[in-house]
Scaffold this motif. Sequence first.
Motif, PDB file in Angstrom:
ATOM      1  N   SER A   5       9.624 -12.007  62.671  1.00 17.11           N
ATOM      2  CA  SER A   5      10.078 -12.516  61.380  1.00 17.11           C
ATOM      3  C   SER A   5       9.764 -13.999  61.295  1.00 17.11           C
ATOM      4  CB  SER A   5      11.581 -12.296  61.218  1.00 17.11           C
ATOM      5  OG  SER A   5      12.289 -13.117  62.120  1.00 17.11           O
ATOM      6  N   SER A   6       9.793 -14.520  60.074  1.00 17.94           N
ATOM      7  CA  SER A   6       9.519 -15.946  59.917  1.00 17.94           C
ATOM      8  C   SER A   6      10.669 -16.784  60.488  1.00 17.94           C
ATOM      9  CB  SER A   6       9.247 -16.298  58.462  1.00 17.94           C
ATOM     10  OG  SER A   6      10.335 -15.957  57.651  1.00 17.94           O
ATOM     11  N   ALA A   7      11.893 -16.244  60.489  1.00 21.79           N
ATOM     12  CA  ALA A   7      13.024 -16.972  61.078  1.00 21.79           C
ATOM     13  C   ALA A   7      12.826 -17.125  62.588  1.00 21.79           C
ATOM     14  CB  ALA A   7      14.327 -16.240  60.790  1.00 21.79           C
ATOM     15  N   GLU A  57      11.693 -12.478  56.180  1.00 25.37           N
ATOM     16  CA  GLU A  57      12.448 -13.676  56.574  1.00 25.37           C
ATOM     17  C   GLU A  57      13.271 -13.368  57.822  1.00 25.37           C
ATOM     18  OE1 GLU A  57      13.915 -17.396  56.983  1.00 25.37           O
ATOM     19  OE2 GLU A  57      12.280 -16.828  55.668  1.00 25.37           O
ATOM     20  N   HIS A  58      13.925 -12.207  57.848  1.00 29.00           N
ATOM     21  CA  HIS A  58      14.724 -11.794  59.005  1.00 29.00           C
ATOM     22  C   HIS A  58      14.339 -10.362  59.371  1.00 29.00           C
ATOM     23  CE1 HIS A  58      17.400 -15.251  58.960  1.00 29.00           C
ATOM     24  NE2 HIS A  58      17.374 -15.167  57.634  1.00 29.00           N
TER      25      HIS A  58
END
Length: 60
Positions: A5-7, A57-58
Motif C-alpha cells: 500500500s502507499s501507506a 492507500e491502506h
Amino acid sequence: MPAKSSAQQKAAGAALSAKRGETKKSELKGASKSMEKSMSEKQLDDLASTKRKGKPEHAS
C-alpha cells in the motif's frame, strides 16, 4: 519485496530517511519506528522505491 500500500511505502521512506541520518529517529511514529529498528537499509529502500500506481492507500 514490494510495498502492498502507499501507506506502507510512506512509512518505509520515513524509516529509511532516519536510518540514513537525514531525519531524527525521535520524529518517527508507529510503523516507521518499528521498521527503522527491524529492517536493513536495503530492505527499506526496496519498500520505499515501489511504484505507487494502482496501490491502495491502506492494505486490507
